[in-house]
Design a protein around this motif. Structure first.
Motif, PDB file in Angstrom:
ATOM      1  N   LYS A  41       0.731  -1.309  -0.010  1.00 49.60           N
ATOM      2  CA  LYS A  41       0.110   0.122  -0.131  1.00 49.60           C
ATOM      3  C   LYS A  41       0.989   1.195   0.086  1.00 49.60           C
ATOM      4  O   LYS A  41       0.127   2.346   0.148  1.00 49.60           O
ATOM      5  CB  LYS A  41      -1.011   0.018   1.402  1.00 49.60           C
ATOM      6  CG  LYS A  41      -2.017  -1.175   1.438  1.00 49.60           C
ATOM      7  CD  LYS A  41      -2.968  -1.225   0.071  1.00 49.60           C
ATOM      8  CE  LYS A  41      -4.020   0.068   0.724  1.00 49.60           C
ATOM      9  NZ  LYS A  41      -4.874   0.092  -0.621  1.00 49.60           N
ATOM     10  N   LYS A  43       2.315   2.974  -2.210  1.00 47.26           N
ATOM     11  CA  LYS A  43       2.289   3.743  -3.354  1.00 47.26           C
ATOM     12  C   LYS A  43       0.843   4.670  -3.076  1.00 47.26           C
ATOM     13  O   LYS A  43       0.989   5.826  -3.288  1.00 47.26           O
ATOM     14  CB  LYS A  43       2.049   3.163  -4.642  1.00 47.26           C
ATOM     15  CG  LYS A  43       2.076   4.055  -5.857  1.00 47.26           C
ATOM     16  CD  LYS A  43       2.137   3.276  -7.287  1.00 47.26           C
ATOM     17  CE  LYS A  43       1.798   4.121  -8.142  1.00 47.26           C
ATOM     18  NZ  LYS A  43       1.915   3.628  -9.454  1.00 47.26           N
ATOM     19  N   ASP A  44      -0.147   3.880  -2.702  1.00 48.05           N
ATOM     20  CA  ASP A  44      -1.296   4.645  -2.583  1.00 48.05           C
ATOM     21  C   ASP A  44      -1.210   5.667  -1.247  1.00 48.05           C
ATOM     22  O   ASP A  44      -1.977   6.702  -1.217  1.00 48.05           O
ATOM     23  CB  ASP A  44      -2.412   3.613  -2.066  1.00 48.05           C
ATOM     24  CG  ASP A  44      -2.786   2.675  -3.374  1.00 48.05           C
ATOM     25  OD1 ASP A  44      -2.554   3.192  -4.387  1.00 48.05           O
ATOM     26  OD2 ASP A  44      -3.317   1.462  -3.223  1.00 48.05           O
ATOM     27  N   LYS A  46       1.447   6.946  -0.078  1.00 47.51           N
ATOM     28  CA  LYS A  46       2.343   8.202  -0.531  1.00 47.51           C
ATOM     29  C   LYS A  46       1.517   9.225  -1.392  1.00 47.51           C
ATOM     30  O   LYS A  46       1.750  10.508  -0.914  1.00 47.51           O
ATOM     31  CB  LYS A  46       3.541   7.625  -1.219  1.00 47.51           C
ATOM     32  CG  LYS A  46       4.502   8.814  -1.722  1.00 47.51           C
ATOM     33  CD  LYS A  46       5.603   8.107  -2.511  1.00 47.51           C
ATOM     34  CE  LYS A  46       6.663   9.370  -2.971  1.00 47.51           C
ATOM     35  NZ  LYS A  46       7.465   8.787  -3.784  1.00 47.51           N
ATOM     36  N   GLU A  47       0.694   8.651  -2.278  1.00 41.83           N
ATOM     37  CA  GLU A  47      -0.176   9.567  -3.008  1.00 41.83           C
ATOM     38  C   GLU A  47      -1.131  10.295  -2.049  1.00 41.83           C
ATOM     39  O   GLU A  47      -1.337  11.625  -2.144  1.00 41.83           O
ATOM     40  CB  GLU A  47      -0.961   8.751  -3.978  1.00 41.83           C
ATOM     41  CG  GLU A  47      -0.224   8.447  -5.183  1.00 41.83           C
ATOM     42  CD  GLU A  47      -0.947   7.424  -6.238  1.00 41.83           C
ATOM     43  OE1 GLU A  47      -2.257   7.272  -5.760  1.00 41.83           O
ATOM     44  OE2 GLU A  47      -0.576   6.997  -7.041  1.00 41.83           O
TER      45      GLU A  47
END
Length: 731
Positions: A41, A43-44, A46-47
């Motif tokens: 998770k 990447k999510d 971080k976004e």
């Protein structure tokens, strides 16, 4: 060891193992969770984090210009503004100020001239996972006064997250000038048609980005970390189009539509030596500044945008005869000494096929069948060639496949396959029926005759350029896809150009003649294929003319295509040649091409032919008005009130501006003789009007337009009956 003590040690050991297992399990679960959070998770999250502590605003690049060959602006991008939304900031400040997205949407919509529901949809937009997005574009290309109102509204309501930045708006300074070639962009500024679409990757540029760090209240931090990427503006596309030559083509096309009450007119001017398109006009056109005409349907708008010179096909008629002639000459199947006898028709595979001149042309040489555009003569050339050799040259000229022009939507045309061609097919193909092609296909093939036998890819892009901050020009790319290849022997093209020059000097194309410039060309008239079923559409024609100049070393080629002219006068030699003459003359003057004729001879050849009207028996004032309306001058020899005689006689053909000598007297007595004018190529109605005005009677034979007349150019008495032969003239 005591038995109880042993049990206690075993129990302690088990408990320690149990505790250790639990700790290991907790550690394992913790590591697993951290791995899931950081790897699966990561990447999510971080976004999500970036959306929370950064403000991301896209910066649009300026779209490149479209220029003519002399770098005159045809399409530019004007500086305007856009409204971007930092939705994280906007959500925080609306909540802080006890406002809602639904509450501010109508206010923003009113300022921007948008629907309130559309604004609310943007303000509350979510991503694919149903979570609120962090940034969006509210509206692009707004004027400064609207942008100022948005800024004032945000300030008065203490809203952050409504960001006004610079933007560009596509603008076409000449409105519908070259519209179908240039094309236009969509609402996002991306190319939708024409050059705008074909060269979009060069014109569009690369967007910039402004990424800045904010606190939890979405307010900028004093120690913020910013990431600014400057937008890369689009490159300029320089076209081969010459603005002046395009103007000549546009002017002539517009006038031709009006004069001939045509459905559409296409004119192309090219440099035959390198395939550069110097002018390409399509009328009617459209205004790319406002491409969506609300009075038209979606399909009608699409049709208006279409570049007919590239996308539409037609049966060429007699302009195709240059292909048949070239094939016969190249294969050495015809000589100047050959004789062709035309009695008005010939029988092929049991079917009678008429020449456009049903009374026949008689015995002719090879040059004569070109000058007279004789179908019977060309059917004989087709017979000599046969399907294999005829199609060999059709394909060599690039017909039946796309030319590779750098414009979208090019049509291939239809060529009947060799193996399925019957004797009848060969006959009709030889004079321009059965196959279809586009205007740009035909002129590309015609260029091969003009340039000495080389087929060259037509194109509208000359080069891609860029200017740096110091205004220094850099050529990034020049057009190079010429695909030049020799298809015909140079000596054959030289001879054919000389023959085609005679078509203009004394044949069917003489209305395109301009003294001293040695124009070579061919006319054509073809029936239109029915759009509702097999066969041809009644009373619908395509009139064409292809020409080059000067014949010995052509610098310019021209194609005129008039779609569905007034059926009372549709013959290519009558109407398309007149348009070509106008365009050629404008181009000759603009390019300062030298003529070997005197200025007086040139001027005379440019004048229109006028049939001297009958004014005898009229009073001086009436006669003067009629002659003036016909662009003729007058000279009175006596002081009488009534016109009793005139020189030259009524019916005589003169050039406009000619002086007509009028003799007057007090008595109404005058000669009963008139000259029978040439009325060939006119409709029965027009021919009747012309002859009746001279006091002559008319008798018609056949249907169509006038192809022959019983008397021409001689003096007869009024009341004489002139027999006119009519033909469906698809030459």
């Amino acid at each position: 060891m005591a038995r109880g003590e042993y049990r206690d040690k075993v129990l302690v050991k088990r408990r320690m193992l149990g505790v250790f297992f639990i700790l290991f399990l907790l550690f394992f679960l913790l590591v697993s969770r951290l791995s899931y959070v950081m790897i699966v998770k990561g990447k999510d999250y971080k976004e999500m984090a970036i959306l929370q502590w950064t403000s991301d605003v896209r910066i649009a690049p300026q779209r490149g210009r479209i220029l003519d060959r002399n770098e005159k602006e045809l399409a530019i991008s004007a500086n305007v503004f856009r409204v971007d939304l930092d939705l994280n900031s906007l959500r925080d400040t609306t909540s802080k100020n006890k406002l809602t997205m639904a509450g501010i949407a109508p206010d923003l919509a009113k300022i921007l001239g948008m629907e309130s529901k559309n604004v609310l949809s943007i303000l509350t937009q979510t991503n694919a996972k149903g979570k609120p997005i962090g940034a969006a574009i509210l509206k692009r290309r707004i004027d400064k006064d609207i942008a100022d109102k948005i800024v004032d509204y945000a300030k008065s309501n203490k809203l952050r997250g409504i960001v006004i930045t610079g933007d560009t708006k596509r603008y076409y300074p000449n409105n519908n000038f070259l519209a179908n070639v240039i094309g236009h962009t969509n609402s996002d500024g991306n190319g939708l048609t024409g050059v705008e679409l074909y060269y979009d990757k060069y014109l569009s540029g690369v967007p910039g980005i402004n990424l800045s760090e904010t606190d939890r209240k979405s307010e900028a931090l004093p120690y913020k970390i910013s990431d600014y990427t400057k937008p890369i503006n689009g490159k300029d596309v320089v076209l081969t189009i010459d603005e002046m030559i395009q103007y000549f083509c546009e002017k002539a096309a517009t006038q031709a539509m009006i004069d001939n009450k045509a459905a559409a007119v296409t004119i192309i001017a090219m440099n035959p030596k390198n395939g550069e398109i110097l002018g390409m006009a399509n009328k009617p056109g459209y205004n790319p500044n406002d491409p969506w005409d609300l009075t038209k349907s979606f399909d009608e708008n699409q049709k208006a945008w279409r570049n007919r010179a590239v996308s539409d096909t037609f049966e060429p008629g007699s302009i195709f005869k240059v292909v048949t002639a070239t094939a016969a000459m190249e294969e050495k199947l015809v000589t100047d000494s050959d004789r062709f006898v035309c009695n008005g028709s010939t029988v092929v595979a049991g079917k009678t096929i008429k020449c456009w001149k049903t009374t026949g042309h008689g015995a002719q040489s090879f040059v004569d069948i070109l000058k007279n555009s004789c179908n019977v003569g060309f059917m004989e050339l087709g017979r000599r060639l046969g399907p294999e050799k005829l199609n060999k040259y059709i394909y060599l000229f690039g017909l039946g496949k796309k030319t590779g022009i750098d414009l979208n939507g090019e049509a291939s045309g239809i060529i009947r396959p060799t193996k399925s061609m019957t004797t009848l097919d060969v006959a009709t193909t030889s004079f321009g029926q059965s196959n279809t092609l586009s205007c740009v296909q035909y002129l590309t093939a015609f260029n091969a005759i003009a340039n000495g036998g080389k087929l060259i890819t037509p194109h509208v892009m000359k080069e891609i350029i860029n200017y740096d901050d110091l205004n220094n020009k850099k050529v990034l790319q020049s057009y190079s896809n010429f695909n030049e290849r020799r298809i015909i022997d140079e000596s054959v093209t030289k001879q054919l150009r000389a023959d085609l020059e005679q078509v203009i000097e004394s044949g069917g194309g003489k209305k395109a003649y301009i003294a001293g410039y040695h124009i070579a060309g061919k006319t054509g008239t073809a029936q239109k294929i029915s759009s509702t079923g097999p066969g041809y559409a009644p009373q619908k024609y395509v009139s064409s003319f292809a020409g080059m100049a000067p014949a010995n070393d052509p610098q310019i080629t021209l194609l005129i295509n008039i779609d569905e002219p007034n059926p009372s006068n549709y013959y290519g030699g009558q109407i398309a040649t007149v348009v070509a003459k106008q365009v050629f003359n404008d181009i000759f003057n603009y390019l300062s091409l030298k003529s070997d004729a005197s200025s007086e001879e040139i001027g005379k050849s440019l004048l229109r032919d006028i049939i001297v009207p009958e004014v005898r028996g009229l009073k001086r004032a009436e006669a003067q008005k009629i002659l003036k309306d016909n662009n003729l001058k007058l000279k009175l020899t006596t002081g009488g009130e009534v016109i009793t005689d005139m020189t030259p006689k009524p019916g005589y053909t003169v050039k406009e501006g000619t002086e007509i000598i009028l003799h007057t007297d007090t008595k109404v007595e005058y000669s009963n003789s008139v000259i029978v004018p040439n009325v060939k190529g006119n409709s029965p109605e027009k021919a009747s009007e012309m002859l009746n005005s001279l006091g002559l009677k008319v008798q018609f034979i056949g249907n169509g337009i006038v192809s022959e007349q019983s008397v021409e150019g001689t003096e007869v008495k009024k009341g004489t009956t002139i027999t006119l032969h009519l033909d469906i003239m698809a030459d």
